[in-house]
Structures are given as C-alpha cells and as structure tokens.
Design an enzyme around this catalytic site. Structure first.
Site, PDB file in Angstrom:
ATOM      1  N   LYS A 159     -12.232  11.923  22.986  1.00 59.69           N
ATOM      2  CA  LYS A 159     -11.456  11.266  24.034  1.00 59.69           C
ATOM      3  C   LYS A 159     -11.251   9.820  23.608  1.00 59.69           C
ATOM      4  O   LYS A 159     -12.224   9.103  23.341  1.00 59.69           O
ATOM      5  CB  LYS A 159     -12.170  11.359  25.383  1.00 59.69           C
ATOM      6  CG  LYS A 159     -12.071  12.741  26.020  1.00 59.69           C
ATOM      7  CD  LYS A 159     -12.632  12.729  27.415  1.00 59.69           C
ATOM      8  CE  LYS A 159     -12.330  14.026  28.152  1.00 59.69           C
ATOM      9  NZ  LYS A 159     -10.899  14.162  28.496  1.00 59.69           N
ATOM     10  N   ASP A 189      -7.734  13.273  22.596  1.00 61.28           N
ATOM     11  CA  ASP A 189      -7.164  13.329  23.941  1.00 61.28           C
ATOM     12  C   ASP A 189      -7.021  11.902  24.440  1.00 61.28           C
ATOM     13  O   ASP A 189      -8.013  11.212  24.667  1.00 61.28           O
ATOM     14  CB  ASP A 189      -8.076  14.144  24.860  1.00 61.28           C
ATOM     15  CG  ASP A 189      -7.520  14.291  26.266  1.00 61.28           C
ATOM     16  OD1 ASP A 189      -6.419  13.773  26.534  1.00 61.28           O
ATOM     17  OD2 ASP A 189      -8.186  14.926  27.103  1.00 61.28           O
ATOM     18  N   GLU A 217      -3.644  15.251  22.815  1.00 59.72           N
ATOM     19  CA  GLU A 217      -3.309  15.595  24.196  1.00 59.72           C
ATOM     20  C   GLU A 217      -2.758  14.376  24.926  1.00 59.72           C
ATOM     21  O   GLU A 217      -3.303  13.280  24.817  1.00 59.72           O
ATOM     22  CB  GLU A 217      -4.553  16.101  24.943  1.00 59.72           C
ATOM     23  CG  GLU A 217      -5.035  17.464  24.505  1.00 59.72           C
ATOM     24  CD  GLU A 217      -6.259  17.905  25.282  1.00 59.72           C
ATOM     25  OE1 GLU A 217      -6.328  17.636  26.507  1.00 59.72           O
ATOM     26  OE2 GLU A 217      -7.157  18.500  24.666  1.00 59.72           O
ATOM     27  N   ASP A 242      -1.249  18.157  29.098  1.00 60.97           N
ATOM     28  CA  ASP A 242      -2.393  18.429  29.961  1.00 60.97           C
ATOM     29  C   ASP A 242      -2.076  17.930  31.368  1.00 60.97           C
ATOM     30  O   ASP A 242      -1.600  18.682  32.224  1.00 60.97           O
ATOM     31  CB  ASP A 242      -3.639  17.751  29.395  1.00 60.97           C
ATOM     32  CG  ASP A 242      -4.886  18.006  30.231  1.00 60.97           C
ATOM     33  OD1 ASP A 242      -4.782  18.649  31.294  1.00 60.97           O
ATOM     34  OD2 ASP A 242      -5.975  17.563  29.839  1.00 60.97           O
ATOM     35  N   LYS A 269      -6.226  24.314  32.571  1.00 59.36           N
ATOM     36  CA  LYS A 269      -7.461  24.232  33.334  1.00 59.36           C
ATOM     37  C   LYS A 269      -7.198  24.901  34.678  1.00 59.36           C
ATOM     38  O   LYS A 269      -6.441  24.366  35.493  1.00 59.36           O
ATOM     39  CB  LYS A 269      -7.853  22.767  33.536  1.00 59.36           C
ATOM     40  CG  LYS A 269      -8.076  22.031  32.228  1.00 59.36           C
ATOM     41  CD  LYS A 269      -8.243  20.542  32.440  1.00 59.36           C
ATOM     42  CE  LYS A 269      -8.452  19.833  31.108  1.00 59.36           C
ATOM     43  NZ  LYS A 269      -8.428  18.369  31.234  1.00 59.36           N
TER      44      LYS A 269
END
Length: 353
Positions: A159, A189, A217, A242, A269
C-alpha cells in the site's frame, strides 16, 4: 419451510497492530453478525461496512435499523430481496452468507462454516494469496516486507501513498535487486493517492513501471472516469480498479464504467461491491470486455473471510486447478479477538483446516 427468525449481534474487533491506509489508521473494526434460524438449523453471516468508504456506511444506530428492517422482511417472506439490497452491499453480503450457511446446514450440520462444495472448502486445495504490506514508516514497511518474503510469499502487495514517494520507490527497488519478476510478483495499491493534474499521476506510473510491477490499484481517486480511462490507455503498467467500483450497483452503469475506462483488472470485495451476486455480475461483464479480476477481503472477521474465500473457490476462472492468480485473502488474521473459523495460512496459500 419453518418460519425464519434473525438475530443481529454488533461486535467491535480490535486490530493486533494498527492498519494504516491512505484514509487513516484503523485500530478497531465494527461488524454486525446476523444469525438466521429455522428452529432446527442456523446460518451466520457478517455485515461489515467500512467507514468513509462503503456506499452503505452510516452511523451504527442507523445501520442497525436499516439492517433490522431487511431482516424483518426476510422473517415475514422467507426470501432475500436481492434487488432491494443492491444499494446496501455489506448487508447483502452478510445476509447472502447467512442464508447460504443455513441452506448448507441441512446437509452438513457438522460443518456450519460450509457455504460451497469445492476442493478448497473440503480442505483439498489452498488458495494462493498475496502478502500484504500495510502503510507505515519506511522502516516499518521494510520490516513487514521482509517478513512476508521470509514467510514464503511470492506475490507482495504494498500500500503506497502515505510516505515519501521516493522512499516507496526505494522499497520496490530493494525487492527487485534481490528477486526478478518471475520470482516475486509485485503489486501496489495507491488508494487514489496520486493527482491527475499536471501529469503527476502518469509521471509516477512511469517511475513505478521500472520495477516490473504486475499492476497498480486505483492510482487516482474514484469518480474521474475520463481521466482514469486516459491513464489506462497511456500508462506503462496495468491499472486495476477498486474504489472506482464502490456505489456502482446498477448493472447498466457497471457495464458503462468497464466499457469506458477499460482497466486491465478489477479487484472485487463482496462487502463493498455488491455481495456475492454483485461480484458475479462484475466478473461476467468484465469477462466480456477482456478484463481480469481477483477477489479481496475488506477487513472482515473470519466469518466474512471464510465466505469470501469459499466464494472465490467457486467462481469461474478462480478455481485452483485453473491456476488462479494470488487473491487478497490474508487480512482475516489481523484481530486480537477474531471469531474462530477453520482457516489458516500455510506459506503463500489460505487453507481450510
């Protein structure tokens, strides 16, 4: 069919270590467990909206009232109204899970966690997962990255967007100096941290591309369809959507988004992107556009993680025999007071014990 009754239990889970994201740091996680009973058997599901991210996030008391209303309708009709629940993906996912759990409890009363009959749910195959490196200081991220490599992960996801960008590049460089792209797959991400204006996002994507990344992402914040489409067209590395998918619950709008932006991948998700039903829609539409996908948990407890993993094992192109790419299913081990489920990580795979 016996009359259904539904109980809702609110719980607050506590992270073992603070979970840093571009939106701040999580130290606790509020969830609602729904238990559906027909007097003989029961099924359990998890409703877990993320504050400031889920399209159905709202103050706890209000969330409970809306969820209770849907539960009352199920008790009266015996049916799950999927269409009415489209705007509430976290509730839809929890209620889908509970209903499916109840269904399987008739045939498998000794395995209440069973939702799908797959090699994964039978404990015969593991699901490959990525090793997630949370945001932190440079030293913290370096330590976490090293730990994931030592644990045997061959797909590392970092991340980024919280510390100095040059330091983040240095972390990626350290991995690539030791492991080539065939040895370790790298994903990043950005959680929408880059600025599209003045070419900043494209410039940063060009710098990132030197490390042979699998994908990035959500490089810019959601809602900029034209700008994101341009990045997907011009960027030197594959882009994954996302947050862009959150709140897009109408099937026709889903189709338009994918057709206009044309990302390389989408990350799904269930708690954020329409439950089990919504994820199946996204996958079908993405496949028509030649867009890949993988499944990720969203800081659920083991109840939600179990459901997501079993769904993943049952989806088309996700079966282990089809050489599925690493999924994002390692986040269920984050809480000090998690709910017991027969899940464990062995090496770089999630297994059902």
């Amino acid at each position: 069919m016996n009359k259904l009754s539904i109980d809702i239990q609110e719980r607050v889970l506590h992270f073992i270590q603070p979970a840093g994201t571009s939106r701040g740091v999580y130290t606790e996680r509020r969830i609602w467990l729904v238990t559906i009973s027909n007097g003989q058997n029961q099924g359990v599901g998890e409703c877990a909206p993320l504050p400031d991210l889920s399209c159905d996030a709202m103050p706890p008391q209000q969330y409970y009232k809306v969820l209770r209303r849907f539960c009352d309708e199920i008790e009266q009709t015996g049916q799950l109204d999927v269409e009415a629940l489209r705007p509430y993906p976290s509730m839809l996912f929890g209620l889908e899970t509970a209903m499916r759990s109840l269904l399987f409890s008739h045939t498998s009363p000794l395995t209440p966690h069973l939702l799908f009959d797959t090699p994964f749910s039978r404990g015969e195959e593991g699901i490959p997962i990525n090793g997630l490196v949370w945001m932190g200081t440079y030293e913290e991220m370096e330590q976490r990255m090293e730990m994931k490599l030592q644990q045997g992960f061959r797909c590392i996801k970092l991340k980024i967007g919280a510390i100095d960008f040059d330091q983040e590049l240095e972390l990626l460089k350290r991995i690539r100096n030791r492991f080539g792209p065939r040895e370790v797959e790298l994903r990043v991400d950005a959680n929408g941290a880059f600025d599209y204006a003045n070419g900043d996002a494209l410039y940063k994507l060009e710098l990132l591309s030197q490390f042979a990344l699998h994908s990035i992402e959500q490089p810019i914040r959601a809602g900029q369809w034209a700008n994101m489409a341009e990045l997907c067209r011009d960027a030197p590395l594959p882009i994954t959507l996302d947050e862009e998918l959150i709140g897009i619950n109408d099937p026709e709008q889903k189709r338009q988004l994918l057709h206009i932006i044309k990302p390389a991948y989408i990350v799904l998700k269930p708690s954020l992107h329409g439950g089990m039903m919504g994820c199946r829609e996204w996958i079908s539409m993405a496949s028509e556009e030649g867009i890949g996908h993988w499944i990720t948990s969203a800081l659920e407890s083991n109840v939600g993680l179990n459901a997501i993993a079993q769904l993943c094992s049952a989806l088309p192109h996700c079966g282990a025999k089809n050489q599925m790419m690493p999924q994002g299913l390692g986040t269920g081990m984050l809480f000090s007071d998690n709910i017991e489920m027969p899940l464990e990580i062995r090496g770089d795979k999630l297994w059902m014990k």
